[in-house]
Design a protein around this motif. Structure first.
Motif, mmCIF file in Angstrom:
data_model
loop_
_atom_site.group_PDB
_atom_site.id
_atom_site.type_symbol
_atom_site.label_atom_id
_atom_site.label_comp_id
_atom_site.label_asym_id
_atom_site.label_seq_id
_atom_site.Cartn_x
_atom_site.Cartn_y
_atom_site.Cartn_z
ATOM 1 N N THR A 184 41.431 39.138 48.908
ATOM 2 C CA THR A 184 41.127 39.594 47.959
ATOM 3 C C THR A 184 41.051 40.683 47.743
ATOM 4 O OG1 THR A 184 41.881 37.218 46.896
ATOM 5 C CG2 THR A 184 41.214 38.608 45.224
ATOM 6 N N ASN A 216 45.237 42.986 46.443
ATOM 7 C CA ASN A 216 45.931 41.517 47.434
ATOM 8 C C ASN A 216 44.428 40.293 46.277
ATOM 9 O OD1 ASN A 216 46.335 43.054 49.188
ATOM 10 N ND2 ASN A 216 45.007 43.313 50.271
ATOM 11 N N LYS A 217 45.374 39.372 45.948
ATOM 12 C CA LYS A 217 45.199 38.011 45.655
ATOM 13 C C LYS A 217 45.547 37.115 46.362
ATOM 14 C CE LYS A 217 45.369 39.623 41.174
ATOM 15 N NZ LYS A 217 46.611 39.581 39.797
ATOM 16 N N THR A 252 45.813 37.960 49.277
ATOM 17 C CA THR A 252 47.873 37.784 49.931
ATOM 18 C C THR A 252 47.052 37.619 52.035
ATOM 19 O OG1 THR A 252 47.177 39.503 48.423
ATOM 20 C CG2 THR A 252 48.497 39.493 50.624
ATOM 21 N N ASP A 277 42.243 43.814 35.830
ATOM 22 C CA ASP A 277 41.385 42.940 36.643
ATOM 23 C C ASP A 277 40.632 44.196 37.662
ATOM 24 O OD1 ASP A 277 43.546 40.819 37.007
ATOM 25 O OD2 ASP A 277 44.658 41.590 39.042
ATOM 26 N N PRO A 337 40.527 37.718 38.602
ATOM 27 C CA PRO A 337 39.977 37.730 40.076
ATOM 28 C C PRO A 337 38.650 36.784 40.352
ATOM 29 C CG PRO A 337 39.933 39.859 39.260
ATOM 30 C CD PRO A 337 40.398 38.905 38.690
ATOM 31 N N TYR A 354 40.206 33.885 42.560
ATOM 32 C CA TYR A 354 40.529 34.034 43.541
ATOM 33 C C TYR A 354 39.454 33.975 44.473
ATOM 34 C CZ TYR A 354 44.852 35.144 41.832
ATOM 35 O OH TYR A 354 46.728 35.078 41.007
#
Length: 489
Positions: A16, A21-22, A24, A315, A400, A403
């Motif tokens: 993340t 990216n999360k 990912t 974000d 975020p 995550y």
């Protein structure tokens, strides 16, 4: 990347990042030479993990009830589903708290010392349905820690929801209250794993629901009333955690609670909050508490981005040094330095890593869901949650922070044992654990604005891994790999 395939470590990497990216999956890494080496040491064993999660508040439950069916399910799946964060340790409030729609108690009738009128009716339209849906969604289940903010005002010396102390003549009634709460929730099909004796016993006199205990008063209440009441009513297995406030006072509390065998008898551990600082995890205090009580729980029971209205669908804010907390405005001058502007994601990741590396075995976030104002909160004590919703438009924003928490809760499972590591780069924050299934998990935080190249090693095997700028990574070494490599003790 390892001279030959048999020495190459098999890993799954999830990232993340501020770049988008999360959680990912990262499948490919550049070839590189690196001076950063992280070596995991599974033979070095520390605490056993109880779990990670968040809290069932009336505010969160009320908001979920206002969402459409699809979005309500989406949020509960995100927290408890197998493809979600898989929360394993949660908290809820007994009676009302600031994240309630108003003040209420399960024992509203003055003078009702036997609590014949005790009722959790107030929870049946919001908190209980939320917990039940979470239970139905979670494949492995989760533990619930319940905390009171205050006894009903009629039991207190100031007859108010805020501040004051429990009158000694009501100590037995208040202990009975905990026992009745367990029975009432059990009747709804919900088991309570543990209690904290009192949320923030140092008190919030003029703010929201609160009640004061000194370390000695709380210890005597548990030793002579709450512990025996739970034991004699067949509930002796329910955990009792003392304190439940900021870490900087931990020493005073554990010294009193665990003074001798008699005072310690009913305490299963200590609960702590993070609000004393936005960056300091107070490792000395955590180490002291562990050394004083090496076989007891040390659980972080509440944390949030406080005194802050959430940023909606932004974000970047969660990755930028823009957040302030209560201490930014209100901390005494000699403590102001502990409350600078901070990056919300870093505050979470740093704290969980720092807690794990200093013997904390469970970590619980505060509200799971809040609205765009950071409520509802009857005192207007606005805060941030990992998931923000707009119930009027039936919209959900997964921040975020969600995550960040999932990097731990999803991959480090209850019963995991924290393991040792060596790390040659102080700018990377690292922790690691071995799960009951034999898989090994490392979590790495890179707060720098540049990509870092590292070699991760276990035994003779290693793997070159790239972590992006402003990123958190969970690296999973599957169990079957490890079982070949390292003998199980």
């Amino acid at each position: 990347m390892g001279s030959c395939n048999q020495n190459r470590l098999n890993v799954e990497v999830y990232e993340t990042s501020a770049g988008g990216n999360k959680l990912t999956p990262i499948m490919e890494f550049d070839d590189f030479k690196t001076s950063i080496h992280i070596r995991l040491l599974p033979e070095e064993k520390f605490q056993t993990i109880t779990g990670f999660g968040g809290s069932f508040t009336e505010a969160s439950a009320y908001l979920l009830s206002k969402l459409g069916k699809e979005n309500r399910k989406k949020v509960i799946d995100a927290y408890f589903g197998n493809d979600g964060a898989r929360y394993s340790l949660t908290r809820t409030h007994m009676n009302s708290c600031d994240f309630s729609l108003g003040n209420y108690s399960y024992a509203p009738v003055e003078g009702d010392i036997e609590l014949e009128h005790f009722s959790i009716e107030e929870d049946k339209d919001d908190i209980i349905p939320f917990i039940k849906e979470a239970m139905a969604t979670s494949q492995e289940g989760f533990k619930i820690l319940a905390s009171p903010w205050t006894a009903p005002p009629w039991m207190k010396d100031n007859k108010d929801w805020r501040g004051g102390k429990l009158l000694p003549e009501y100590y037995d009634s208040w202990a009975l209250f905990f026992s009745k709460y367990v029975d009432a929730y059990k009747a709804e099909g919900i088991d309570i794993w543990g209690f904290t004796v009192e949320n923030e016993p140092l008190g919030n006199d003029n703010n929201w629901e609160s009640m004061h205990f000194s370390p000695k008063e709380m210890t005597q209440f548990v030793q002579n009333h709450l512990g025996p009441k739970l034991e004699t009513s067949g509930k002796g297995d329910i955990k009792i955690l003392g304190y439940d406030q900021n870490r900087e006072h931990l020493k005073d509390w554990v010294d009193e609670m665990f003074k001798d065998e008699a005072t310690s008898k009913y305490f299963d551990g200590t609960a702590i909050h993070w609000y004393a600082s936005t960056y300091e995890v107070f490792p000395d205090e955590l180490q002291y508490a562990h050394q004083k009580t090496p076989n007891k729980h040390l659980i972080q029971s509440e944390a949030c981005v406080d005194a802050q209205v959430p940023k909606w669908k932004d974000d970047q804010w969660y990755w930028s040094k823009e957040a302030t907390d209560w201490g930014w405005d209100w901390a005494p001058e000699n403590q102001k330095h502990l409350h600078p502007k901070y990056v919300p994601v870093y505050r979470y990741a740093r704290d969980i890593i720092g807690c794990l590396n200093n013997w904390v075995d469970g970590w619980i976030d505060w509200n799971m869901v809040l609205d765009t104002q950071g409520g509802p909160n009857w005192f207007k004590n606005w805060c941030v949650a990992p998931v923000i919703v707009d119930p009027d438009k039936d919209e959900v924003y997964v921040t975020p922070i969600y995550y960040t928490l999932a990097h731990f809760s999803k991959y480090v499972r209850p019963g995991a044992v924290r393991i040792g590591f060596e790390n040659t780069d102080d700018s990377l924050q690292v922790t690691a654990a071995r799960n009951p299934d034999g898989s090994i998990v490392a979590i790495v935080l890179n707060q720098e604005n540049e990509t870092k190249y590292m070699t991760l090693a276990i035994g003779e095997q290693s793997m070159g891994i790239t972590i992006g700028p402003q990123a958190i990574q969970t690296i999973v070494v599957p169990g079957k790999e490890q079982n070949k490599q390292i003998p199980t003790n």
